[in-house]
Design a protein around this motif. Sequence first.
Motif, PDB file in Angstrom:
ATOM      1  N   ASP A 182      15.281 -43.915 -54.365  1.00  0.00           N
ATOM      2  CA  ASP A 182      14.057 -43.307 -54.757  1.00  0.00           C
ATOM      3  C   ASP A 182      12.709 -43.690 -55.114  1.00  0.00           C
ATOM      4  N   ASN A 183      12.189 -44.450 -54.157  1.00  0.00           N
ATOM      5  CA  ASN A 183      10.271 -44.834 -54.032  1.00  0.00           C
ATOM      6  C   ASN A 183      10.311 -43.738 -53.273  1.00  0.00           C
ATOM      7  N   LEU A 184      10.992 -43.402 -52.228  1.00  0.00           N
ATOM      8  CA  LEU A 184       9.928 -42.461 -51.130  1.00  0.00           C
ATOM      9  C   LEU A 184       9.647 -41.074 -52.308  1.00  0.00           C
ATOM     10  N   SER A 185       8.997 -40.432 -50.752  1.00  0.00           N
ATOM     11  CA  SER A 185       8.811 -39.188 -50.745  1.00  0.00           C
ATOM     12  C   SER A 185      10.128 -38.372 -50.444  1.00  0.00           C
ATOM     13  N   ALA A 186       9.928 -37.307 -52.023  1.00  0.00           N
ATOM     14  CA  ALA A 186      10.781 -35.674 -51.867  1.00  0.00           C
ATOM     15  C   ALA A 186      10.806 -34.757 -50.941  1.00  0.00           C
ATOM     16  N   ARG A 187       9.114 -34.593 -50.507  1.00  0.00           N
ATOM     17  CA  ARG A 187       8.542 -33.502 -50.054  1.00  0.00           C
ATOM     18  C   ARG A 187       9.213 -33.291 -48.428  1.00  0.00           C
ATOM     19  N   PRO A 188       9.491 -32.324 -47.975  1.00  0.00           N
ATOM     20  CA  PRO A 188       9.699 -32.060 -46.617  1.00  0.00           C
ATOM     21  C   PRO A 188       8.966 -31.502 -45.713  1.00  0.00           C
ATOM     22  N   ASN A 189       9.150 -32.199 -44.492  1.00  0.00           N
ATOM     23  CA  ASN A 189       7.799 -31.278 -43.346  1.00  0.00           C
ATOM     24  C   ASN A 189       7.652 -30.559 -42.996  1.00  0.00           C
ATOM     25  N   PHE A 190       8.854 -29.419 -43.254  1.00  0.00           N
ATOM     26  CA  PHE A 190       8.501 -27.986 -42.886  1.00  0.00           C
ATOM     27  C   PHE A 190       9.805 -27.754 -43.689  1.00  0.00           C
ATOM     28  N   MET A 191      10.013 -26.518 -43.932  1.00  0.00           N
ATOM     29  CA  MET A 191      10.956 -25.727 -44.341  1.00  0.00           C
ATOM     30  C   MET A 191      11.435 -24.823 -43.734  1.00  0.00           C
ATOM     31  N   MET A 192      12.933 -23.600 -43.786  1.00  0.00           N
ATOM     32  CA  MET A 192      13.051 -22.957 -42.289  1.00  0.00           C
ATOM     33  C   MET A 192      14.321 -22.488 -44.048  1.00  0.00           C
ATOM     34  N   LEU A 193      13.635 -21.254 -44.225  1.00  0.00           N
ATOM     35  CA  LEU A 193      14.625 -19.729 -45.518  1.00  0.00           C
ATOM     36  C   LEU A 193      15.331 -18.260 -44.584  1.00  0.00           C
ATOM     37  N   ILE A 194      16.148 -18.896 -44.617  1.00  0.00           N
ATOM     38  CA  ILE A 194      17.348 -17.464 -44.113  1.00  0.00           C
ATOM     39  C   ILE A 194      17.905 -16.579 -44.501  1.00  0.00           C
ATOM     40  N   TYR A 195      16.996 -15.607 -44.831  1.00  0.00           N
ATOM     41  CA  TYR A 195      17.726 -14.570 -45.935  1.00  0.00           C
ATOM     42  C   TYR A 195      17.970 -14.938 -47.612  1.00  0.00           C
ATOM     43  N   PRO A 196      16.905 -16.055 -48.044  1.00  0.00           N
ATOM     44  CA  PRO A 196      17.012 -16.832 -49.345  1.00  0.00           C
ATOM     45  C   PRO A 196      16.571 -16.272 -50.154  1.00  0.00           C
ATOM     46  N   VAL A 197      16.865 -16.127 -51.431  1.00  0.00           N
ATOM     47  CA  VAL A 197      16.357 -16.337 -52.809  1.00  0.00           C
ATOM     48  C   VAL A 197      15.619 -17.389 -53.242  1.00  0.00           C
ATOM     49  N   ILE A 198      14.615 -16.157 -53.779  1.00  0.00           N
ATOM     50  CA  ILE A 198      13.273 -17.208 -53.979  1.00  0.00           C
ATOM     51  C   ILE A 198      13.401 -17.017 -55.291  1.00  0.00           C
ATOM     52  N   SER A 199      13.407 -15.878 -56.368  1.00  0.00           N
ATOM     53  CA  SER A 199      12.149 -15.407 -57.486  1.00  0.00           C
ATOM     54  C   SER A 199      13.354 -15.757 -58.386  1.00  0.00           C
ATOM     55  N   MET A 200      13.621 -15.938 -59.379  1.00  0.00           N
ATOM     56  CA  MET A 200      14.139 -16.008 -60.655  1.00  0.00           C
ATOM     57  C   MET A 200      14.019 -14.399 -61.238  1.00  0.00           C
ATOM     58  N   GLN A 201      12.900 -13.912 -60.978  1.00  0.00           N
ATOM     59  CA  GLN A 201      12.234 -12.171 -61.727  1.00  0.00           C
ATOM     60  C   GLN A 201      13.335 -11.762 -61.787  1.00  0.00           C
ATOM     61  N   ASP A 202      13.471 -10.818 -62.546  1.00  0.00           N
ATOM     62  CA  ASP A 202      14.205 -10.140 -63.055  1.00  0.00           C
ATOM     63  C   ASP A 202      14.029  -9.091 -62.076  1.00  0.00           C
ATOM     64  N   ASP A 203      13.283  -8.308 -61.347  1.00  0.00           N
ATOM     65  CA  ASP A 203      13.791  -7.761 -61.209  1.00  0.00           C
ATOM     66  C   ASP A 203      13.732  -7.718 -59.327  1.00  0.00           C
ATOM     67  N   ILE A 204      13.888  -9.026 -58.883  1.00  0.00           N
ATOM     68  CA  ILE A 204      14.022  -9.393 -57.419  1.00  0.00           C
ATOM     69  C   ILE A 204      15.297 -10.280 -57.506  1.00  0.00           C
ATOM     70  N   THR A 205      15.728 -10.665 -57.881  1.00  0.00           N
ATOM     71  CA  THR A 205      16.397 -11.952 -58.139  1.00  0.00           C
ATOM     72  C   THR A 205      18.114 -11.755 -57.381  1.00  0.00           C
ATOM     73  N   HIS A 206      18.702 -12.426 -57.367  1.00  0.00           N
ATOM     74  CA  HIS A 206      19.814 -12.185 -57.136  1.00  0.00           C
ATOM     75  C   HIS A 206      20.477 -12.568 -57.884  1.00  0.00           C
ATOM     76  N   LYS A 207      21.189 -11.466 -59.114  1.00  0.00           N
ATOM     77  CA  LYS A 207      21.316 -11.892 -60.218  1.00  0.00           C
ATOM     78  C   LYS A 207      22.724 -12.922 -60.244  1.00  0.00           C
ATOM     79  N   GLY A 208      23.814 -12.643 -59.292  1.00  0.00           N
ATOM     80  CA  GLY A 208      24.708 -13.853 -59.294  1.00  0.00           C
ATOM     81  C   GLY A 208      23.729 -15.496 -59.243  1.00  0.00           C
ATOM     82  N   SER A 209      23.070 -15.827 -58.802  1.00  0.00           N
ATOM     83  CA  SER A 209      22.301 -16.935 -58.298  1.00  0.00           C
ATOM     84  C   SER A 209      21.689 -17.333 -59.771  1.00  0.00           C
TER      85      SER A 209
END
Length: 305
Positions: A182-209
């Motif tokens: 747990d002393n090491l960094s948790a930052r990814p060096n890169f991200m790949m997001l495939i048809y991702p849920v990103i937001s929890m905002q009501d107008d665009i979120t996936h309500k179930g998630s």
Amino acid sequence: MQQTTWIFLMTFFLSLHGVAQKQISLWKTEILPNYQESNEKEILRETDIKFIRNVQTPSIEVYIPSKKNANGKAVLIMPGGGYSGLAYDWEGTDIAKWLNSRGIAAFVLKYRLPQSASVIFSHKAPLQDAQRAIRWIRYHANDYHVNANQVGVIGFSAGGHLASTLGTHYDTTIYNKTDEIDNLSARPNFMMLIYPVISMQDDITHKGSRRNLLGSKPSNKLTDQFSNELHVTQDTPPTFIIHSADDKAVPIENSIRMYQALVKNDVKSTMHLYPTGGHGYGMGLDNSNAPNWTKQAEAWLNTLP
């Protein structure tokens, strides 16, 4: 015992041992954070895909390319399932095998689901496991011929939300340090997001998630905290995004808003939007309308240092 029988039995048991060693618990039982005892049992449903519910022991399954093919990169894989379960082979182990074919070490994350009876604070559990997993990979990088500075993440649907949460909340203290890992960094060096849920905002979120992660009536503070497009900075990792316009489950606006935030903060990013494909197509092999995104991803991965 005949020699041929002995050899067969030895090979059989050694193969079982090898399979067992691939599945590695992220935490010792006594240090698992955000846990309470319950009678809940993990459920594996196998139809055309393996779908796991009620994860009790967060773990990673290790897939390593041959030494000769290994290029030093590693990817932590986060299957989707609306934060109610994990499409474990469809968006997990199948992806690991593809990455191995490109010389990339792969680690499939079996993360706790937020509504599990064994979880105390629902919204904390997935991110706790994700932070621990990427730190674990870095700690053991030499064991798997991995460059600790080339460890990325890929996530699908709700797994894409978890991946983007890790990429924007990697320095959030969400559990107390338990050991050297747990002393090491948790930052990814890169991200790949495939048809991702990103937001929890009501107008665009996936309500179930959102309901599974944050509850039925989350506060504005909690909603904003896990709307990852609001937390992009110049230190957010380079990002690759795939989404389809006809996605009826997770609106394409999730990816668009994330990309806009990345561009605004000068983060090296690539986004491919497609007119068709729908949602949840995995690698797209069974859907003629789905994008052939793995070729695009391979080209993008080759641009990374």
